[in-house]
Design an enzyme around this catalytic site. Sequence first.
Site, PDB file in Angstrom:
ATOM      1  CE  LYS A 212      73.545 -12.828 -49.813  1.00 20.45           C
ATOM      2  NZ  LYS A 212      74.544 -13.694 -49.226  1.00 20.45           N
ATOM      3  CD  GLU A 356      73.726 -15.241 -39.246  1.00 16.83           C
ATOM      4  OE1 GLU A 356      74.325 -14.568 -40.098  1.00 16.83           O
ATOM      5  OE2 GLU A 356      72.613 -14.915 -38.798  1.00 16.83           O
ATOM      6  CG  HIS A 387      85.473  -1.719 -13.539  1.00 24.69           C
ATOM      7  ND1 HIS A 387      85.933  -1.510 -12.266  1.00 24.69           N
ATOM      8  CD2 HIS A 387      86.477  -1.350 -14.375  1.00 24.69           C
ATOM      9  CE1 HIS A 387      87.155  -0.998 -12.317  1.00 24.69           C
ATOM     10  NE2 HIS A 387      87.521  -0.901 -13.591  1.00 24.69           N
ATOM     11  CE  LYS A 502      65.280 -14.330 -40.954  1.00 23.83           C
ATOM     12  NZ  LYS A 502      66.067 -14.320 -42.190  1.00 23.83           N
TER      13      LYS A 502
HETATM   14  O1  LIG Z   1      70.939  -8.269 -45.887  1.00 22.50           O
HETATM   15  P1  LIG Z   1      69.675  -9.031 -45.624  1.00 22.50           P
HETATM   16  O2  LIG Z   1      69.317  -9.937 -46.752  1.00 22.50           O
HETATM   17  O3  LIG Z   1      68.553  -8.073 -45.283  1.00 22.50           O
HETATM   18  O4  LIG Z   1      69.915  -9.956 -44.382  1.00 22.50           O
HETATM   19  C1  LIG Z   1      70.142  -9.486 -43.099  1.00 22.50           C
HETATM   20  C2  LIG Z   1      70.476 -10.608 -42.118  1.00 22.50           C
HETATM   21  O5  LIG Z   1      69.330 -11.405 -41.898  1.00 22.50           O
HETATM   22  C3  LIG Z   1      69.339 -12.808 -41.931  1.00 22.50           C
HETATM   23  O6  LIG Z   1      68.299 -13.300 -41.158  1.00 22.50           O
HETATM   24  C4  LIG Z   1      70.632 -13.480 -41.535  1.00 22.50           C
HETATM   25  O7  LIG Z   1      70.574 -14.089 -40.287  1.00 22.50           O
HETATM   26  C5  LIG Z   1      71.832 -12.578 -41.576  1.00 22.50           C
HETATM   27  O8  LIG Z   1      72.920 -13.362 -41.962  1.00 22.50           O
HETATM   28  C6  LIG Z   1      71.665 -11.422 -42.514  1.00 22.50           C
HETATM   29  O9  LIG Z   1      72.831 -10.646 -42.482  1.00 22.50           O
END
Ligand SMILES: O=P(O)(O)OC[C@H]1O[C@H](O)[C@H](O)[C@@H](O)[C@@H]1O
Length: 526
Positions: A212, A356, A387, A502
Amino acid sequence: MITWNNLDTLESFKELSDVKKVNLAEVMTGENGAERVKNYSVPMAAGMAYNYAAKQVDDDVLEALKKLAKEAQLTEKYAALYNGEVINTGEKRLVLHQLTRGQLGDTVTADGVDKRAFYVEQQQKIADFANKVHAGQITNAAGEKFTTVVQIGIGGSDLGPRAMYLALENWAKKNDKFKMEAKFISNVDPDDAAGVLSTIDVAHSIFVLVSKSGTTLETLTNESFVKDALKNAGLDASRHMIAVTSETSPLAKSDDYLAAFFMDDYIGGRYSSTSAVGGAVLSLAFGPEVFADFLAGAAEEDSLAKNEDVMQNPAMLDALIGVYERNILGYPSTAVLPYSQALSRFPAHLQQLDMESNGKSVNRFGEPVDYVTGPVIFGEPGTNGQHSFYQLLHQGTDIVPLQFIGFKNNQMDTDVVIQGSTSQQKLCANVAAQIVAFACGKADDNNNKNFEGGRPSSIIIGEQVNPASLGALLAHFENKVMFQGFLWNLNSFDQEGVQLGKVLAKRVLAHETDGALKVFSDLLNI
Ligand SMILES: O=P(O)(O)OC[C@H]1O[C@H](O)[C@H](O)[C@@H](O)[C@@H]1O
């Protein structure tokens, strides 16, 4: 007028804590228990039902929960969301994932476009693309058909679509809907990409790069990994890759792709399975009609969530009972236990969806809250879980509320009768047995063998895992999480808690560390 108040300021919440607690073992034993199982059930979409007979509630608790729903304005808040208010206050965004599967209220216009029309247009583009791939009109450079689709993405760009693919793979094979095998690369661990690449024929594979934001380190790294592999095989990467991203992301501007499909900032990653994020891979794997049936199931469930009558609104009721368990009864976690191999990765998707969204300590205005919020979510398909960790669930010192999911029928034709019953019957017998064992327990003079009972569970019962029931199931949990976020007065649609790690990882890679981070970097040989 909607007012956003903290849970502990609501009169009805205070009243709820005064309602007499239910002795679950007592109410679930004998005829009373049989009556509860018959009556404590709400219809869901796609012929499913949410049964809460084995939850620690009775008519008095339910009455109090209804009052809570009203005072917390759950229906009004849902309407505000689907009518396009800025519900994601942290990021100042609308929240429109329900709009990817149906129009629930007013036309929502943002960025100058009708958003429903935008999502439908993207679905249509994906459908055309998938049909052309299946018909051999879009091929590799040698003019040969693509046979495999590989999704590259992480978090919401992986977990939901992967869980949905796995849930429908065998159903599609059985019902002659299987078009292409799908694989998924998510982890930045090089063994993930290398492992997947070693099992496929890259010359006949389409890679769907899904991000995204278009900036996720893992996904961009894996894209380069795959491009290298394509180059090494003498192939032109741009003939093998499509992108799914938001129109504002850096990826959207690239023409390195065979095609690009879009979502937008109003679809949270963990809510994106019904957008282009799930649409591309699922339409390629099973055909656009199957994806459309999946969306229809979700849309039907979204409509049920509009119901002001809590007793006819499965997601709202599930959410309220969950908050009762968390904030009044004090239970710390919830296990999701699908008795269905098809749903093997569904708990992994729910972990992200729930934790989340509602793993927050401040309310939607950034003020600390004085009550507990989202529980720890975990799960495994039954009977495998039995199990593994059920010992703690039955006899451990914590009470863990359980969410069972069970289906009357399996997906494939193959089953056997062994010792007088089919495997499907054994599966269903086990889930029935577990509910009663957890609720009622069994007294024994030997403490080690004593089961106290009083361990609450609910079960969603359906006919079969198919596109419609899967869509409904997905939407049910999305809506449950949304209602719980409203009750806790959280913004369930941002995820600032993932940022710090990150930033520090980037610092490690740039060798800009000191203190503990430096020593750990050295220990790990970075
Ligand atoms: O789809 P993207 O922008 O690559 O994001 C991928 C993922 O990474 C982030 O760190 C979030 O924690 C997620 O909510 C998200 O789905």
